[in-house]
Design a protein around this motif. Structure first.
Motif, PDB file in Angstrom:
ATOM      1  N   GLN A  50       6.142   8.255  36.707  1.00 56.97           N
ATOM      2  CA  GLN A  50       6.835   9.194  35.820  1.00 56.97           C
ATOM      3  C   GLN A  50       6.779  10.632  36.333  1.00 56.97           C
ATOM      4  O   GLN A  50       7.331  11.533  35.709  1.00 56.97           O
ATOM      5  CB  GLN A  50       6.219   9.129  34.417  1.00 56.97           C
ATOM      6  N   ARG A  51       6.153  10.842  37.473  1.00 54.46           N
ATOM      7  CA  ARG A  51       5.949  12.198  37.993  1.00 54.46           C
ATOM      8  C   ARG A  51       6.541  12.326  39.395  1.00 54.46           C
ATOM      9  O   ARG A  51       6.701  11.334  40.110  1.00 54.46           O
ATOM     10  CB  ARG A  51       4.448  12.522  38.060  1.00 54.46           C
ATOM     11  N   GLN A  52       6.807  13.574  39.759  1.00 56.84           N
ATOM     12  CA  GLN A  52       7.258  13.831  41.127  1.00 56.84           C
ATOM     13  C   GLN A  52       6.969  15.271  41.510  1.00 56.84           C
ATOM     14  O   GLN A  52       6.769  16.134  40.651  1.00 56.84           O
ATOM     15  CB  GLN A  52       8.754  13.538  41.279  1.00 56.84           C
ATOM     16  N   HIS A  53       6.899  15.494  42.797  1.00 56.77           N
ATOM     17  CA  HIS A  53       6.728  16.821  43.377  1.00 56.77           C
ATOM     18  C   HIS A  53       5.313  17.379  43.176  1.00 56.77           C
ATOM     19  O   HIS A  53       4.438  16.742  42.609  1.00 56.77           O
ATOM     20  CB  HIS A  53       7.791  17.791  42.859  1.00 56.77           C
TER      21      HIS A  53
ATOM     22  N   MET B  47       2.243  20.925  34.171  1.00 62.10           N
ATOM     23  CA  MET B  47       1.258  20.140  34.907  1.00 62.10           C
ATOM     24  C   MET B  47       1.540  18.644  34.812  1.00 62.10           C
ATOM     25  O   MET B  47       1.385  17.909  35.792  1.00 62.10           O
ATOM     26  CB  MET B  47      -0.142  20.456  34.378  1.00 62.10           C
ATOM     27  N   GLN B  48       1.963  18.179  33.646  1.00 61.54           N
ATOM     28  CA  GLN B  48       2.194  16.750  33.459  1.00 61.54           C
ATOM     29  C   GLN B  48       3.389  16.222  34.245  1.00 61.54           C
ATOM     30  O   GLN B  48       3.444  15.039  34.554  1.00 61.54           O
ATOM     31  CB  GLN B  48       2.395  16.440  31.972  1.00 61.54           C
ATOM     32  N   GLN B  49       4.341  17.081  34.556  1.00 59.28           N
ATOM     33  CA  GLN B  49       5.508  16.634  35.303  1.00 59.28           C
ATOM     34  C   GLN B  49       5.199  16.449  36.791  1.00 59.28           C
ATOM     35  O   GLN B  49       5.917  15.742  37.498  1.00 59.28           O
ATOM     36  CB  GLN B  49       6.648  17.648  35.150  1.00 59.28           C
ATOM     37  N   ALA B  50       4.143  17.084  37.269  1.00 58.34           N
ATOM     38  CA  ALA B  50       3.827  17.062  38.707  1.00 58.34           C
ATOM     39  C   ALA B  50       2.987  15.849  39.068  1.00 58.34           C
ATOM     40  O   ALA B  50       2.196  15.354  38.269  1.00 58.34           O
ATOM     41  CB  ALA B  50       3.090  18.339  39.085  1.00 58.34           C
ATOM     42  N   LYS B  51       3.141  15.408  40.298  1.00 57.86           N
ATOM     43  CA  LYS B  51       2.331  14.285  40.780  1.00 57.86           C
ATOM     44  C   LYS B  51       0.999  14.762  41.345  1.00 57.86           C
ATOM     45  O   LYS B  51      -0.030  14.109  41.177  1.00 57.86           O
ATOM     46  CB  LYS B  51       3.110  13.504  41.841  1.00 57.86           C
ATOM     47  N   VAL B  52       1.009  15.927  42.027  1.00 59.61           N
ATOM     48  CA  VAL B  52      -0.210  16.451  42.643  1.00 59.61           C
ATOM     49  C   VAL B  52      -0.263  17.965  42.445  1.00 59.61           C
ATOM     50  O   VAL B  52       0.743  18.658  42.610  1.00 59.61           O
ATOM     51  CB  VAL B  52      -0.262  16.123  44.157  1.00 59.61           C
TER      52      VAL B  52
END
Length: 411
Positions: A194-197, A267-272
């Protein structure tokens, strides 16, 4: 109702910096114990400051080097005064001692300013940290303020050790007080798919954060893009200067976004989360946020310092040079099992080291015991008595000289 007066270096901005978040948590700690709290500051109020009045906290604008502070303080029945950073104790400590000598004097260090300064000096000189760096003029001032206060809130276990082992500060003067997290408030975290970038976040006015952005832009991010050419890095932070926004380059996938209205959403949208910190001190709020919102991170030894035990895994990967950081970022981004393990480890760190339910009773007990035995506590601190005798006279006379000078008519 007992009264705490907090003298703030700035008005707390919990959405702008970890320092603002921490100050708000200390205010809430006292309110939960049934105390009245007044927050006073000579700083200019900002649009992003916390709504203290909504919490029932009275706000008081004060003036530096002016006896109006004395007149105001003398009208109050104060049980405790908290100085926000050592510079505030230097400015107002003698006035507090004069007007409410029986009030408990608390110093909130935030991070250890002299350690951050020492590491910055070593970084600029491209050499290891040495004793001369640690024993700077800033350290002399900061340690003196600790001795003049009854108890000092120290945010990092590493800094607790440094204060006791290198500077020989008695443990009775120090209270370990990190960030507080409500670990019982479980939330559903977004999963790997569900995350990217990538994301990086931090107040641009803080020198370690600005250096981290430059390191990402100049070295680390190009190495990551070589392996992940479609990836993006979103950089957030309060008060971005023109030199920061000028680094924005969509073609390189390097996006300088500035202010983040909702850190949780970002923060929740990011993978790392990337936090390549070359120097600094204290605990890193950005990494605490990353663990709270289930975002594994890549940081340095300095970034992770004080946030985990020596024999414990990090909630991500720790690396200290450009190539290693870039490799760690790509590996964590692509390896789902490693990513899930890191996310789970971040949650464990929060529960073990930052649980409000575990920390707050211990901290409150030490504060109350110090207050209850204040006369003996101060008698045991002869160095503090000595420093108070000399330093308060020098700062008092300097403050009074500036006050008198300010009253002279303009030439």
């Amino acid at each position: 109702m007992p009264l705490l007066v907090i003298i703030g270096y700035v008005w707390p901005e919990p959405k702008s910096s970890a320092a603002g978040y921490r100050m708000l948590s200390l205010i809430e700690l006292y309110l939960a114990q049934g105390w009245q709290v007044i927050f006073a500051s000579a700083a200019e109020k900002t649009d992003h400051r916390a709504d203290l009045q909504r919490l029932g906290v009275q706000e008081q604008q004060i003036v530096l080097n002016d006896d109006s502070f004395d007149l105001w303080l003398s009208t109050l029945s104060v049980q405790a005064v908290m100085f926000d950073r050592f510079m505030i104790e230097e400015q107002f400590g003698w006035r507090v001692e004069l007007n409410c000598p029986d009030a408990l004097r608390i110093l909130d260090m935030e991070d250890m300013h002299s350690l951050r300064h020492a590491r910055h000096q070593a970084f600029k000189a491209d050499r290891p940290l040495n004793t001369a760096d640690l024993n700077s003029d800033i350290a002399v001032r900061e340690i003196a303020a600790i001795y003049r206060c009854d108890i000092t809130l120290v945010i990092s276990q590493h800094e607790m050790q440094l204060l006791q082992q290198h500077f020989s500060v008695p443990s009775a003067l120090l209270c370990y007080c990190p960030f507080f997290i409500d670990s019982d408030n479980e939330q559903t975290l977004l999963g790997y798919d569900q995350r990217q970038h990538f994301v990086a976040i931090g107040n641009f006015r803080h020198a370690p954060n600005w250096q981290a952005v430059l390191w990402l832009k100049q070295t680390i991010w190009p190495l990551i893009r070589q392996q992940l050419p479609q990836s993006h890095l979103y950089i957030y932070g309060a008060y971005p200067p023109p030199k920061a926004t000028a680094l924005h380059n969509a073609k390189e996938g390097f996006y300088v976004k500035g202010w983040a209205e909702d850190v949780a959403d970002v923060m929740q949208q990011a993978k790392v989360c990337l936090a390549p910190l070359a120097f600094g001190a204290g605990l890193k709020g950005k990494l605490l946020d990353a663990m709270q919102f289930g975002t594994p991170s890549v940081t340095t030894d300095i970034g992770a310092e004080g946030m985990t035990f020596a024999d414990e895994a990090w909630g991500g990967i720790i690396a200290n040079d450009s190539a290693a950081i870039a490799t760690a970022a790509v590996t964590l981004y692509q390896d789902q099992q490693l990513w899930l393990t890191a996310q789970q480890q971040g949650t464990r760190i929060l529960q073990q080291k930052f649980s409000a339910a575990k920390l707050q009773p211990v901290i409150w007990q030490q504060i109350q015991q110090t207050s209850a035995n204040l006369a003996q506590h101060r008698a045991n601190n002869f160095t503090g008595i000595m420093l108070q005798h000399h330093a308060y006279r020098s700062t008092k006379f300097m403050g009074q000289w500036i006050e008198a000078k300010n009253r002279l008519p303009p030439q």
